[in-house]
Design an enzyme around this catalytic site. Structure first.
Site, short mmCIF file in Angstrom:
data_model
loop_
_atom_site.label_atom_id
_atom_site.label_comp_id
_atom_site.label_asym_id
_atom_site.label_seq_id
_atom_site.Cartn_x
_atom_site.Cartn_y
_atom_site.Cartn_z
N CYS A 9 0.83 -1.20 0.00
CA CYS A 9 0.00 0.00 0.00
C CYS A 9 0.87 1.26 0.00
O CYS A 9 1.74 1.44 0.86
CB CYS A 9 -0.92 0.00 1.22
SG CYS A 9 -1.82 1.53 1.43
N HIS A 24 -3.97 0.58 8.11
CA HIS A 24 -4.53 0.34 6.80
C HIS A 24 -6.02 0.04 6.89
O HIS A 24 -6.42 -1.02 7.38
CB HIS A 24 -3.81 -0.81 6.09
CG HIS A 24 -4.29 -0.99 4.68
ND1 HIS A 24 -3.84 -0.20 3.65
CD2 HIS A 24 -5.24 -1.80 4.15
CE1 HIS A 24 -4.47 -0.53 2.55
NE2 HIS A 24 -5.33 -1.50 2.81
N ASN A 51 -13.03 9.61 -1.31
CA ASN A 51 -13.55 8.77 -2.39
C ASN A 51 -13.47 7.30 -1.99
O ASN A 51 -12.48 6.87 -1.42
CB ASN A 51 -12.72 8.99 -3.66
CG ASN A 51 -12.74 10.44 -4.13
OD1 ASN A 51 -13.78 11.08 -4.11
ND2 ASN A 51 -11.59 10.95 -4.54
N GLY A 60 -14.08 7.05 -7.60
CA GLY A 60 -12.83 7.63 -8.11
C GLY A 60 -11.64 7.44 -7.19
O GLY A 60 -10.67 8.18 -7.24
N HIS A 100 -8.58 7.96 2.84
CA HIS A 100 -7.92 9.25 3.03
C HIS A 100 -8.92 10.36 2.80
O HIS A 100 -9.93 10.17 2.11
CB HIS A 100 -6.72 9.38 2.11
CG HIS A 100 -7.02 9.11 0.67
ND1 HIS A 100 -7.09 7.83 0.16
CD2 HIS A 100 -7.29 9.93 -0.37
CE1 HIS A 100 -7.38 7.89 -1.13
NE2 HIS A 100 -7.52 9.14 -1.48
N HIS A 148 -9.23 14.26 1.50
CA HIS A 148 -8.61 15.39 0.82
C HIS A 148 -9.06 16.67 1.53
O HIS A 148 -10.27 16.94 1.62
CB HIS A 148 -9.09 15.46 -0.64
CG HIS A 148 -8.73 14.28 -1.48
ND1 HIS A 148 -7.70 14.30 -2.41
CD2 HIS A 148 -9.25 13.03 -1.54
CE1 HIS A 148 -7.63 13.13 -3.02
NE2 HIS A 148 -8.56 12.34 -2.51
P1 5GP Z 1 -7.96 9.33 -4.61
O1 5GP Z 1 -8.09 9.49 -6.10
O2 5GP Z 1 -7.61 7.92 -4.23
O3 5GP Z 1 -9.11 9.88 -3.83
O4 5GP Z 1 -6.73 10.25 -4.19
C1 5GP Z 1 -5.41 9.81 -4.24
C2 5GP Z 1 -4.53 11.05 -4.17
O5 5GP Z 1 -3.22 10.64 -3.86
C3 5GP Z 1 -4.46 11.83 -5.49
O6 5GP Z 1 -4.94 13.16 -5.27
C4 5GP Z 1 -2.99 11.79 -5.86
O7 5GP Z 1 -2.53 13.01 -6.40
C5 5GP Z 1 -2.33 11.48 -4.53
N1 5GP Z 1 -1.08 10.74 -4.64
C6 5GP Z 1 -0.86 9.65 -5.40
N2 5GP Z 1 0.40 9.19 -5.21
C7 5GP Z 1 0.97 10.04 -4.31
C8 5GP Z 1 2.27 10.08 -3.71
O8 5GP Z 1 3.16 9.26 -3.95
N3 5GP Z 1 2.51 11.09 -2.82
C9 5GP Z 1 1.54 12.02 -2.51
N4 5GP Z 1 1.89 12.97 -1.63
N5 5GP Z 1 0.31 12.00 -3.05
C10 5GP Z 1 0.04 11.02 -3.94
ZN ZN Z 2 -2.40 1.28 3.60
#
Ligand code: 5GP
Ligand code: ZN
Length: 114
Positions: A4, A46, A87, A93, A100, A102
């Site tokens: 992960c 996790h 999400n 998405g 997590h 945002h």
């Molecule tokens: P999701 O689409 O799962 O809601 O959001 C995942 C977020 O993780 C995205 O906004 C993406 O830019 C961010 N992200 C993906 N890989 C990394 C990483 O290696 N480091 C950081 N800081 N953010 C990441």
């Molecule tokens: Zn995890």
């Protein structure tokens, strides 16, 4: 969870731009920000998504929710306002399968949810 991405960030195996940390919560800047402030707030265990939230891990989710105002304060957006988005799954998405939140702000975001 060895594979992960966010567990690797929590463990320090992958670097991040850390904004806040406590026993339960890590917050770090999103690598692809969609606004002037875009921070990811994650529980330090996790949990894949909302479908995996339960009585055994709800403390971590509660701690994340409680920490968000502190993260907002650190980012200088507590009083100007912000949006919190999480999400779940394919249609939601979700790209990273570790729950997590945002935290987005630093500018007017408009009225639309998406
Ligand atoms: P999701 O689409 O799962 O809601 O959001 C995942 C977020 O993780 C995205 O906004 C993406 O830019 C961010 N992200 C993906 N890989 C990394 C990483 O290696 N480091 C950081 N800081 N953010 C990441
Ligand atoms: Zn995890």
């Amino acid at each position: 969870m060895e594979e992960c991405l966010f567990c690797k960030i929590i463990n320090g195996d992958i670097p991040c731009d850390k904004v806040y940390e406590d026993e339960y919560v890590l917050a770090f800047k999103d690598i692809h920000p969609v606004a002037k402030v875009h921070v990811l707030v994650v529980p330090k265990i996790h949990i894949k998504d909302y479908n995996e939230v339960n009585d055994n891990n709800i403390l971590y989710i509660s701690k994340v929710q409680n920490a968000i105002k502190e993260v907002a304060k650190i980012c200088g957006i507590k009083d100007t306002g912000y949006r919190v988005i999480s999400n779940t799954g394919k249609d939601g998405g979700q790209a990273v399968p570790h729950i997590h939140f945002h935290l987005i702000g630093g500018e007017a975001l408009g009225e639309k949810i998406i």
